[in-house]
Structures are given as C-alpha cells and as structure tokens.
Design a protein around this motif. Sequence first.
Motif, mmCIF file in Angstrom:
data_model
loop_
_atom_site.group_PDB
_atom_site.id
_atom_site.type_symbol
_atom_site.label_atom_id
_atom_site.label_comp_id
_atom_site.label_asym_id
_atom_site.label_seq_id
_atom_site.Cartn_x
_atom_site.Cartn_y
_atom_site.Cartn_z
ATOM 1 N N LEU A 326 0.854 -1.180 0.000
ATOM 2 C CA LEU A 326 0.000 0.000 0.000
ATOM 3 C C LEU A 326 0.894 1.236 0.000
ATOM 4 C CD1 LEU A 326 -3.097 0.539 0.180
ATOM 5 C CD2 LEU A 326 -2.740 1.019 2.605
ATOM 6 N N GLN A 327 0.689 2.092 -0.991
ATOM 7 C CA GLN A 327 1.594 3.226 -1.171
ATOM 8 C C GLN A 327 1.362 4.295 -0.112
ATOM 9 O OE1 GLN A 327 4.136 3.251 -3.750
ATOM 10 N NE2 GLN A 327 3.466 1.153 -3.406
ATOM 11 N N PRO A 328 2.441 4.853 0.437
ATOM 12 C CA PRO A 328 2.293 5.860 1.489
ATOM 13 C C PRO A 328 1.978 7.235 0.920
ATOM 14 C CG PRO A 328 4.622 5.469 1.058
ATOM 15 C CD PRO A 328 3.854 4.523 0.170
ATOM 16 N N ASP A 363 6.823 -2.634 9.650
ATOM 17 C CA ASP A 363 7.106 -1.793 10.816
ATOM 18 C C ASP A 363 6.091 -0.676 11.002
ATOM 19 O OD1 ASP A 363 7.764 -0.237 8.661
ATOM 20 O OD2 ASP A 363 9.695 0.442 9.438
ATOM 21 N N LEU A 364 4.917 -0.803 10.380
ATOM 22 C CA LEU A 364 3.878 0.214 10.538
ATOM 23 C C LEU A 364 3.459 0.268 12.005
ATOM 24 C CD1 LEU A 364 2.464 2.082 8.480
ATOM 25 C CD2 LEU A 364 0.544 0.492 8.513
ATOM 26 N N PHE A 365 3.513 1.445 12.604
ATOM 27 C CA PHE A 365 3.245 1.611 14.033
ATOM 28 C C PHE A 365 1.737 1.769 14.232
ATOM 29 C CE2 PHE A 365 3.059 4.139 17.999
ATOM 30 C CZ PHE A 365 3.765 3.278 18.828
ATOM 31 N N THR A 366 1.093 0.716 14.700
ATOM 32 C CA THR A 366 -0.359 0.728 14.884
ATOM 33 C C THR A 366 -0.769 0.787 16.346
ATOM 34 O OG1 THR A 366 -0.384 -1.697 14.800
ATOM 35 C CG2 THR A 366 -0.761 -0.523 12.735
ATOM 36 N N TRP A 367 0.198 0.769 17.273
ATOM 37 C CA TRP A 367 -0.127 0.817 18.695
ATOM 38 C C TRP A 367 -0.828 2.130 19.027
ATOM 39 C CZ3 TRP A 367 1.254 3.992 22.790
ATOM 40 C CH2 TRP A 367 0.984 3.494 24.062
ATOM 41 N N GLY A 368 -1.980 2.025 19.679
ATOM 42 C CA GLY A 368 -2.729 3.215 20.056
ATOM 43 C C GLY A 368 -3.415 3.896 18.895
ATOM 44 N N HIS A 369 -3.356 3.299 17.704
ATOM 45 C CA HIS A 369 -3.962 3.895 16.506
ATOM 46 C C HIS A 369 -5.326 3.258 16.274
ATOM 47 C CE1 HIS A 369 -4.244 5.553 12.440
ATOM 48 N NE2 HIS A 369 -3.208 6.307 12.738
ATOM 49 N N LYS A 370 -6.279 4.070 15.830
ATOM 50 C CA LYS A 370 -7.623 3.540 15.598
ATOM 51 C C LYS A 370 -7.631 2.472 14.515
ATOM 52 C CE LYS A 370 -10.220 7.655 17.040
ATOM 53 N NZ LYS A 370 -11.161 8.718 16.602
ATOM 54 N N GLY A 371 -6.855 2.681 13.476
ATOM 55 C CA GLY A 371 -6.823 1.700 12.402
ATOM 56 C C GLY A 371 -6.617 2.344 11.058
ATOM 57 N N THR A 477 -11.142 3.761 -1.479
ATOM 58 C CA THR A 477 -9.743 4.020 -1.137
ATOM 59 C C THR A 477 -9.386 3.602 0.286
ATOM 60 O OG1 THR A 477 -10.272 6.291 -0.450
ATOM 61 C CG2 THR A 477 -9.569 5.957 -2.731
ATOM 62 N N LEU A 478 -8.117 3.226 0.436
ATOM 63 C CA LEU A 478 -7.478 3.010 1.730
ATOM 64 C C LEU A 478 -6.400 4.064 1.891
ATOM 65 C CD1 LEU A 478 -7.086 -0.859 1.649
ATOM 66 C CD2 LEU A 478 -8.225 0.372 3.489
ATOM 67 N N ASP A 479 -6.228 4.554 3.117
ATOM 68 C CA ASP A 479 -5.270 5.640 3.316
ATOM 69 C C ASP A 479 -4.505 5.421 4.619
ATOM 70 O OD1 ASP A 479 -3.830 7.943 3.281
ATOM 71 O OD2 ASP A 479 -5.542 9.313 3.320
ATOM 72 N N MET A 480 -3.180 5.201 4.501
ATOM 73 C CA MET A 480 -2.369 5.052 5.714
ATOM 74 C C MET A 480 -1.524 6.299 5.970
ATOM 75 S SD MET A 480 0.652 2.358 4.721
ATOM 76 C CE MET A 480 1.942 2.757 3.555
ATOM 77 N N SER A 481 -1.930 7.434 5.364
ATOM 78 C CA SER A 481 -1.239 8.689 5.629
ATOM 79 C C SER A 481 -1.333 9.014 7.117
ATOM 80 C CB SER A 481 -1.857 9.829 4.810
ATOM 81 O OG SER A 481 -1.785 9.551 3.438
ATOM 82 N N GLY A 482 -0.256 9.540 7.655
ATOM 83 C CA GLY A 482 -0.251 9.902 9.063
ATOM 84 C C GLY A 482 0.185 8.786 9.985
ATOM 85 N N MET A 483 0.327 7.570 9.466
ATOM 86 C CA MET A 483 0.807 6.466 10.285
ATOM 87 C C MET A 483 2.338 6.435 10.218
ATOM 88 S SD MET A 483 -2.035 3.503 9.433
ATOM 89 C CE MET A 483 -1.721 2.549 10.909
ATOM 90 N N HIS A 484 2.958 6.146 11.337
ATOM 91 C CA HIS A 484 4.413 6.207 11.440
ATOM 92 C C HIS A 484 5.029 4.811 11.331
ATOM 93 C CE1 HIS A 484 4.089 10.416 12.632
ATOM 94 N NE2 HIS A 484 3.145 10.059 13.506
#
Length: 744
Positions: A326-328, A363-371, A477-484
Amino acid sequence: MMSRLIKPLMLLAALWLAPSLHSLAAPDNANAVRRSTIQFKEMGAFKPIELRGVEGNANFPFGVRLDEVVTRAKLAIEYTLSPALLPDVSHVKVYLNDDVLATIPVTKENTRTPRKLELMLDGRHFTDFNKLRLQLIGHYTNDCEFPYHTSLWANVSQASTLELELKPVALKSDLALLPAPFFDHRDNRLLKLPFVFAAKPSFDTLRAAGGLASWFGALASYRGARFPTHLNALPERHGVVFATNNERPDFLAKIDPVDAPTISLITHPTNPTGKLLLILGRDAADLKIAADALALGKASLSGTSVTVKSLEYPARRAAYDAPNWLQPGRPVPLGELVGSPADLQRKGYTLDPIRVNLRLPADLFTWGHKGLPLDLKYRYSQPADEANASLNIELNNEFVESLNLTSASGNKGKNRLTLPVMEDGFVRDISGVMLPAFLLGSSNQLQFSFYLPTSDTGHCRTVLPPDMRGSIDPDSTLDMSGMHHYAAMPNLAFFASSGYPFTKYADLAETTVVLPEQAGNADIETMLTMLGHMGRSTGFPGLHFKLISGSAAKQVKDADLLVIDSGAGEDLSDIWGKSLPAMLDAAKRTFVSMSKPLDMAYEWFGLAPKKAAAPAASSVLLGSGPLAAFMGFESPTSPSRSVVVVSANAPEALTLAMDGLLDNAKVTAIRGDLTLLRGDQVDSFRVNDVYYVGKLPWWSWAWFHLQNHPLLLTIAGIVVGLFIALALFAILRARAARRLTERK
C-alpha cells in the motif's frame, strides 16, 4: 582396396563416438508423462462448494503450461445431494470450457449418503486456460416452486480432484516467449527453477544471479519460488545459465565468446523439450547488465539472442514504495490492488466473497492507533428482503463490520450516504469503515460478502430480480497517511512474512548478503531463494544489494545483513561473538538461556519484558539430526541495523529453512529472535533484548515507552502537572499584579 579400409575405419569411428553420442541422446524421461493432481481448493474453493437454487453454479479455473499438453484426465467429484431433490427432473451438469461432459443424476439411492463420481476426460477438451463448471438443475416439486427454496442444494467437497496426464512439448527458441517456459503464469505450483553456474562461480556472478532470482520471485508471487543450484551440471529440463567467456560450465565450452552482455535461448542439449536461458558476458559486470536488463524489461526480446548495448537504471527506490505494498502518502484506490475491475464484482444467487489482498510495511506503528480508514463505495441489486440484506466486511477472516443493504429510500446509519437508484437498477452506497489496527499485519486479505436474499411472495406468485449483483467500486480508497514507522527488533515474523528489514527498500539498496568464502550448492540456493522471497513481497527485483564473504562482514556499516551459513564455512562465533542467540554445527548446538515468546501482540509491539543475557546459563547439546535456524540480532557495527542469519548444522539442512518460508502454516510460527526448524516442528524464542528502528513524534515515543513503567509514568504526570500549575500560577500572578497597577 580403399573400400575395404573405409569400412573398418568407419566402424572404429562409430565405436569411438558412441559414448559421446550416447551422452547427448535424449534421456528416457525426456518425453515422460507428468501426472498432476489438483484439488478444488487449489482452484479457488476456499470452503466446501454449495450449489443452491434451480440453477446453482460453481466455477473452477485452472491452466495448462505452455510447454505441456493434456493427454488424458480424470475428474473425481465428491458430492452430497439434498434428499428433497426430485429424481428424473433434477441433476448436476459437469462442464469443461462450456462443453457438457457428464451429468450426475438424482436418484433415491444417491441422496442418502455422500457419493463420488469418477469421470475420464479426453485431452482434446483442454486449452491453456480452462474453466471447470458445476451446475445444479434442482426441483423439489412438480407444482409451482420457489426457485431459491432452502431444500434446493448440492454440496461438493474441496477434496474433489482433477488428475491430469501431461506430455511435454518442445517450444521454439524465441525470447518473445519469456518469462515462459521458465515461469508460466498458467502454472499455480511452486516455481522450481534451476540456476546453473560454472564449477566455482565468483561472487560477482552470484550477485548478478541474485537480482534475477528476485525478479522470478516477484513473478511467482503467491506460488513461491525455489532455485535449485547446479555447479557445472545440466538441469533435467529448463534452467537459467550464467556464463562469462572465462567462467562457464563445460557443456557451453563450444559456444563462441561474446563481446557484449547477451541474453540467449537454446534447446537443452540432452532434452529436446527443455530450454536453457543463457545470461552471457565478457565478465561478471556484463552478466549483471544482461540480468538486470531482463529483470527491468529494458531489453527488446525476440529471436534466439539479443545483446544489451547499454542499460539506464531507474532512480533508487524510496523507502516503503514497493509496488506490492500500500503506497504511502496518498489514498490508494482498491482498483490498484486487484488484477482487473472484474475482481471486485460478483453475480449470482449466492455471491462469493470479494477478496482484496493487502500488503503493508511490517514496521507500521499501529499501537494506540484507531486503524486504517477505508472509504468504501459499493453497488448492489435492490434487495427483495431489506430486513436481512447486508454487506459483511472481514479482515484476515476476522469480522469488522456489517452494513445493512436497503433501497435508496431506506434509513441509513451515520457515515453512510445513499445515492439515487441508478438507471441500471442498482443502488450505490458510500460508507466510512475503520479497519482495526490490531488486525493488521504485513500480509492481509480484505473480504466483502454481499448477502442479498430473495423473498417468497406466495404460492405461484414469486417475482424474481433479473440478476443478483454486488460490486465494490474500484475508486474506493485506503489511506495510511499519518501512520508512522516504528518497531521493536529483532522480529523474525517480519522477515518471514515480508522480508523486512531488507524490503524497506524494494531494490534492496541497503542490504548486504553474506556467503561463506567457499559457498556450495546449498548456500547459493538458499541465497537465491531468500532473494526470491523478498521479490515476492515487494513485486520488484532487488538489483542493488551487495554480496560479500563472511570475513568482510565486520567492516559493513549502515546496512542490514542477511547471513547464509550452512555449518560448513566460517565459524560465526568468531565474527559475531555473543550477539548470536545460538550456534549450530555438525557436532553440537549451543544455546543461551531461552524462553518461549509471550503473547504475539506483545511480541509484535516489543512489549515483552527485557531479559538480561546470561552467557553462563548457556547450554551445549550434542546431536547429528538435521536442524536449521533463523536468528536475528542488532548489528554490532551499526546500531539500529539488523542482522538475520539463516543457519543449519549441515548444508542439506538448509532445505528446512527454505521450506519454512514457503509454508504459510510455518511462517505464522516464525517470530522472536530465534526460530528452530526440525522436520515439521517450528519453535520460536525470545533470547536477547529488543532494540527499536524508525521514528515517532516525541509525545508518541514517550507515551509508548512509559506505558510499561507505571511508576515513571506517574512521576512524569506529576512533573507535568506541577509545571502546568506553576505556569498557570505565574500567569495569574502577573495578571493580578497588572490589575493592581491599573487601579493605582
């Protein structure tokens, strides 16, 4: 007199040439028939097949390789029929490429227990791409009936099989056929492609081969790829051969030297149905240019041979921009994640789930993230039974959300927008869905299941819609913008599932592969298979990795290292010292104190309590059975860089490691920083402390690391509270002083 002398001379010449002629004769198995058994579950039947209604259908696509033809086949269908079906008027049709091959009649006898039908098929019915179809013609009454009555069903087992006898055929030597026959997308089996070298290939030659292996791995995709290695020996049929003017297998000794990077295709010397793809050059630098040109699609391929005059490499890939991921930085349409828009559509009475494969950076940081937010747009036939119609959304077979499907005038929940009924009779709906972070992994599958039941309007008064359809719009669309990107390492689960950390850059620009100084067949095959595994994850050839010997590993900085060790080369303990969680060799196995990993969620996020290394508590075990291991640790020469070791106590045991990465069941068991593989058993451990890679905003970093230390968190809270209180006190005091001054 002369004729009398010629005959004995001819006889002597024939006897002298006999061995060489015999060695080049086609082997007995050159035209041997290959037998292949394909289960229905390998043709897309994810669960037992259920045919429902008066005309229930199930389709099973499969292919036949370009270099094979079907001589005959046997279809074995295991089925169960509803006891409510009427004999004489009910039956199941069996189609192959829309030709009716057989029917399964309904009798009183064959509705009582599960049955099996075996049907012999003529090879002339088969083409390159084939579709096996089963159709239920079912009736439960001679009077008026509801076409979708619950008693109209037939079940077909996933274990049903299609057995094929396949005869090899000789293809013409034309590079335009590539990647066939070396990789054939019609063939759903594991790709096993031999790579052939001279007796002692140089590291530069092996590096050229590694880039091409990663390309074939990307082509193989879900099939997986293995690259059996042949040193100065011919493969049985197809193979890729790497040869320079001075470093080539003996069977190419008579081929003329080349004066430029060259790609050629020839017929196998001893098997007329086989082909050899020759990567040729004056030296290893030429080999790399020829191999990279093929992998990048830069060579105009046709005829039997082409030369590469020059090669312009694309710019270095950015981090996390692998084509398969999935492209950032932007919303990604679902249409980019499937082969064609048709993959997002379903038609029929019972609509099969729409499946979308989704790869994310490990290594997508999903801890504490809604999804992961999903902006979902979908269309469906107007449901006859609005109370029960729904669109169910699952992620990795876990339930996410169920959306009610109603007509355009129906009530909608929040985050839902219904557009007017379209001219084609479909309703279009828009909904915002959040894919839970705790369900996300490196490799995911989204499932969309439309349930559009029809309703029985009364005896002999059934009104049916023309079609039952459901589709997901490609511009959803799927969007992982803002995920670290931030992760605890070492984590072998990342390597097993996606090749991370090496695949952070799809072209492997920050990867160094370490081989023993005297690399053997097993070492080379393991290296090629690991690179193919990375190409499978990224979908891009790894053209920029470095290849070195073990003795040079200590000097490598600012790179992640993949170390191949078959137990017959350098002693890894001399290179890596106490960083290694285990040591394997032919005589003994040495382990430091080990414990099983905790809950996988803790392992994934690096929340397991730290352990102090205890060298004194190490153990030495003696044994001679095959044993392989994956090991991970932080590079002693470059902090925050990773080392992954693929090790075995004997060269032949490396097969266990390669098989482990190609078995989905075993991949899920690989994690921690030490995984041992013996037979079918996979055991994973956490031995050493974790370290972290990536970056987080300071507040996220502090919160993540303090949550495991409640006392520090309490102290930090008190300090922050005091700071805020003092700041407010100072502000209020200044304001009070200002007011007193104004009154005076």
